[in-house]
Design a protein around this motif. Structure first.
Motif, PDB file in Angstrom:
ATOM      1  N   TYR A   1      13.819  27.826  45.369  1.00 37.34           N
ATOM      2  CA  TYR A   1      15.135  28.222  44.856  1.00 37.34           C
ATOM      3  C   TYR A   1      15.755  29.316  45.722  1.00 37.34           C
ATOM      4  CZ  TYR A   1      13.637  32.642  42.659  1.00 37.34           C
ATOM      5  OH  TYR A   1      13.170  33.914  42.424  1.00 37.34           O
ATOM      6  N   ARG A   2      14.939  30.186  46.299  1.00 37.63           N
ATOM      7  CA  ARG A   2      15.477  31.228  47.184  1.00 37.63           C
ATOM      8  C   ARG A   2      15.945  30.624  48.509  1.00 37.63           C
ATOM      9  NH1 ARG A   2      11.297  36.354  46.528  1.00 37.63           N
ATOM     10  NH2 ARG A   2      11.760  36.786  44.329  1.00 37.63           N
ATOM     11  N   LEU A   3      15.226  29.616  48.976  1.00 36.20           N
ATOM     12  CA  LEU A   3      15.657  28.941  50.193  1.00 36.20           C
ATOM     13  C   LEU A   3      16.990  28.238  49.966  1.00 36.20           C
ATOM     14  CD1 LEU A   3      12.244  27.380  51.304  1.00 36.20           C
ATOM     15  CD2 LEU A   3      13.377  29.373  52.313  1.00 36.20           C
ATOM     16  N   GLU A   4      17.126  27.580  48.814  1.00 36.27           N
ATOM     17  CA  GLU A   4      18.386  26.908  48.500  1.00 36.27           C
ATOM     18  C   GLU A   4      19.513  27.932  48.383  1.00 36.27           C
ATOM     19  OE1 GLU A   4      20.398  23.857  45.235  1.00 36.27           O
ATOM     20  OE2 GLU A   4      18.252  24.354  45.084  1.00 36.27           O
ATOM     21  N   ARG A   5      19.233  29.053  47.749  1.00 38.07           N
ATOM     22  CA  ARG A   5      20.248  30.103  47.607  1.00 38.07           C
ATOM     23  C   ARG A   5      20.694  30.628  48.976  1.00 38.07           C
ATOM     24  NH1 ARG A   5      18.513  34.806  43.749  1.00 38.07           N
ATOM     25  NH2 ARG A   5      17.031  35.233  45.428  1.00 38.07           N
ATOM     26  N   ALA A   6      19.717  30.865  49.864  1.00 45.12           N
ATOM     27  CA  ALA A   6      20.046  31.375  51.203  1.00 45.12           C
ATOM     28  C   ALA A   6      20.862  30.353  51.986  1.00 45.12           C
ATOM     29  CB  ALA A   6      18.765  31.722  51.957  1.00 45.12           C
ATOM     30  N   LEU A   7      20.490  29.076  51.890  1.00 44.86           N
ATOM     31  CA  LEU A   7      21.227  28.038  52.605  1.00 44.86           C
ATOM     32  C   LEU A   7      22.639  27.882  52.044  1.00 44.86           C
ATOM     33  CD1 LEU A   7      21.143  25.866  54.802  1.00 44.86           C
ATOM     34  CD2 LEU A   7      20.266  24.271  53.078  1.00 44.86           C
ATOM     35  N   TRP A   8      22.760  27.934  50.718  1.00 44.55           N
ATOM     36  CA  TRP A   8      24.079  27.849  50.091  1.00 44.55           C
ATOM     37  C   TRP A   8      24.957  28.993  50.587  1.00 44.55           C
ATOM     38  CZ3 TRP A   8      27.670  30.360  47.229  1.00 44.55           C
ATOM     39  CH2 TRP A   8      28.583  29.599  46.496  1.00 44.55           C
ATOM     40  N   GLN A   9      24.379  30.209  50.680  1.00 44.98           N
ATOM     41  CA  GLN A   9      25.127  31.368  51.158  1.00 44.98           C
ATOM     42  C   GLN A   9      25.581  31.174  52.601  1.00 44.98           C
ATOM     43  OE1 GLN A   9      22.914  34.988  50.790  1.00 44.98           O
ATOM     44  NE2 GLN A   9      24.632  36.305  51.340  1.00 44.98           N
ATOM     45  N   LEU A  10      24.671  30.685  53.451  1.00 46.52           N
ATOM     46  CA  LEU A  10      25.035  30.424  54.849  1.00 46.52           C
ATOM     47  C   LEU A  10      26.171  29.411  54.935  1.00 46.52           C
ATOM     48  CD1 LEU A  10      22.025  29.882  57.300  1.00 46.52           C
ATOM     49  CD2 LEU A  10      23.810  31.630  57.414  1.00 46.52           C
ATOM     50  N   MET A  11      26.014  28.317  54.202  1.00 48.95           N
ATOM     51  CA  MET A  11      26.985  27.235  54.306  1.00 48.95           C
ATOM     52  C   MET A  11      28.349  27.654  53.775  1.00 48.95           C
ATOM     53  SD  MET A  11      26.814  23.379  52.813  1.00 48.95           S
ATOM     54  CE  MET A  11      27.770  23.731  51.359  1.00 48.95           C
ATOM     55  N   HIS A  12      28.386  28.260  52.596  1.00 42.66           N
ATOM     56  CA  HIS A  12      29.652  28.630  51.986  1.00 42.66           C
ATOM     57  C   HIS A  12      30.241  29.889  52.606  1.00 42.66           C
ATOM     58  CE1 HIS A  12      29.903  25.586  48.798  1.00 42.66           C
ATOM     59  NE2 HIS A  12      28.586  25.582  48.882  1.00 42.66           N
ATOM     60  N   GLY A  13      29.457  30.583  53.421  1.00 42.49           N
ATOM     61  CA  GLY A  13      29.994  31.698  54.184  1.00 42.49           C
ATOM     62  C   GLY A  13      30.592  31.261  55.504  1.00 42.49           C
ATOM     63  N   GLY A  14      30.543  29.960  55.785  1.00 41.50           N
ATOM     64  CA  GLY A  14      31.169  29.412  56.981  1.00 41.50           C
ATOM     65  C   GLY A  14      30.296  29.417  58.215  1.00 41.50           C
ATOM     66  N   ALA A  15      29.019  29.816  58.076  1.00 41.13           N
ATOM     67  CA  ALA A  15      28.161  29.940  59.252  1.00 41.13           C
ATOM     68  C   ALA A  15      27.879  28.607  59.929  1.00 41.13           C
ATOM     69  CB  ALA A  15      26.837  30.605  58.862  1.00 41.13           C
ATOM     70  N   LEU A  16      27.943  27.519  59.173  1.00 38.71           N
ATOM     71  CA  LEU A  16      27.568  26.211  59.722  1.00 38.71           C
ATOM     72  C   LEU A  16      28.769  25.289  59.914  1.00 38.71           C
ATOM     73  CD1 LEU A  16      24.367  25.587  57.548  1.00 38.71           C
ATOM     74  CD2 LEU A  16      24.513  26.639  59.812  1.00 38.71           C
ATOM     75  N   ASP A  17      29.969  25.821  59.792  1.00 40.84           N
ATOM     76  CA  ASP A  17      31.171  24.979  59.831  1.00 40.84           C
ATOM     77  C   ASP A  17      31.296  24.176  61.115  1.00 40.84           C
ATOM     78  OD1 ASP A  17      31.863  25.861  57.351  1.00 40.84           O
ATOM     79  OD2 ASP A  17      33.572  27.082  57.984  1.00 40.84           O
TER      80      ASP A  17
END
Length: 295
Positions: A211-227
């Motif tokens: 769940y922490r990995l999913e949270r970190a990935l969600w944060q990266l993605m929705h923060g625009g890091a992977l756009d």
């Protein structure tokens, strides 16, 4: 003339005996290791104050007699240094910084500022060449020998990789990324990670429940890091606790779905026994079940 490296402690405090064991491993490969005395001036859980670690980093890059700067370990603290680094001074040295985990933030900013960087084993891990089973010692030795080859000059290394579900059979782009929790912690800060256009983003982590990995990935993605990324490639997730029978790859694929990013798995990069080095920002190519990364 033996290869000489400067050892630094940019993040957490390391037990002296672990440093000594790592030094013995590097010396067994014929590497001359230079380090300030003392290497550490502990402050809380850090290897030293911010000023102490910054001075050490600048001195290491300024040493004309070494060919690389090698972090003794990760942990926490590297991000504290970012806005105090004289990047032009580092770029003039033209020698790579080596490390991973918390050092990910320094590798990313080195690449941004034209400083060579290698995502690879930290110096203390060289102790693995002298302990453990014959097979374990062989694996660790190979990884350090590959790291030394990357220091010496342009080298192409290739690694096994597998598509998860539907993914292009061939992709090309710069290879970036590193520790997932570290990258996620920088979202919304001036040091925040942004994948370059068309990049192949490698992610790995250790000791985190899913769940922490999913949270970190969600944060990266929705923060625009992977756009602007072209794909995500998973390394090892050592000691990361699953939830039920759902594989981590399925969780990552579901989280990445809004961006339509293809997912690849199986890279030997991370906190486990298998942690092969790669040149940060170098050109990568996925084809025929392999990821080739240029030196």
């Amino acid at each position: 003339m033996p290869l000489a490296v400067s050892l630094i402690a940019p993040s957490s405090f390391t037990a002296p005996e672990a440093i000594d064991a790592g030094l013995r491993g590097l010396e067994a490969l014929g590497v001359e290791v230079r380090l300030e005395t003392p290497l550490q001036a502990p402050q809380r859980y850090l290897a030293g104050s911010r000023a102490y670690r910054l001075d050490q980093l600048h001195a290491a890059f300024g040493d004309p007699e070494t060919q690389a700067v090698w972090a003794v370990r990760g942990g926490y603290g590297a991000a504290q240094l970012i806005d105090g680094i004289d990047w032009r001074r580092l770029a003039r040295s033209n020698k790579p910084l080596i490390g991973y985990s918390d050092v990910t933030v320094l590798l990313d900013h080195c690449h941004r500022h034209g400083v060579p960087a290698i995502h690879g084993p930290v110096a203390k891990a060289a102790a693995g060449m002298l302990e453990g089973s014959d097979d374990e010692r062989r694996i660790v030795r190979q990884q350090f020998e590959e790291t030394l080859a990357l220091i010496a000059g342009p080298t192409v290394l290739d690694y096994p990789i597998a598509p998860w579900a539907e993914a292009p059979t061939t992709l090309e782009g710069p290879v970036v990324g590193g520790n997932l929790a570290t990258l996620a912690s920088l979202v919304g800060t001036p040091a925040g990670f942004r994948a370059p256009p068309g990049s192949l983003v490698i992610l790995e982590d250790v000791g985190e429940p899913y769940y922490r990995l999913e949270r970190a990935l969600w944060q990266l993605m929705h923060g625009g890091a992977l756009d602007r990324a072209a794909a995500v490639c998973l390394g090892t997730f050592e000691g990361c606790r699953p939830y039920g029978d759902t594989p981590l790859e399925a969780i990552v694929a579901e989280t990445l779905a809004p961006l339509g990013l293809p997912l690849y798995t199986g890279l030997p990069s991370g906190h486990g026994l298998h942690n092969r080095p790669w040149r940060y920002g170098a050109s990568g190519r996925i084809a025929d079940g392999r990821l080739s990364v240029g030196g």
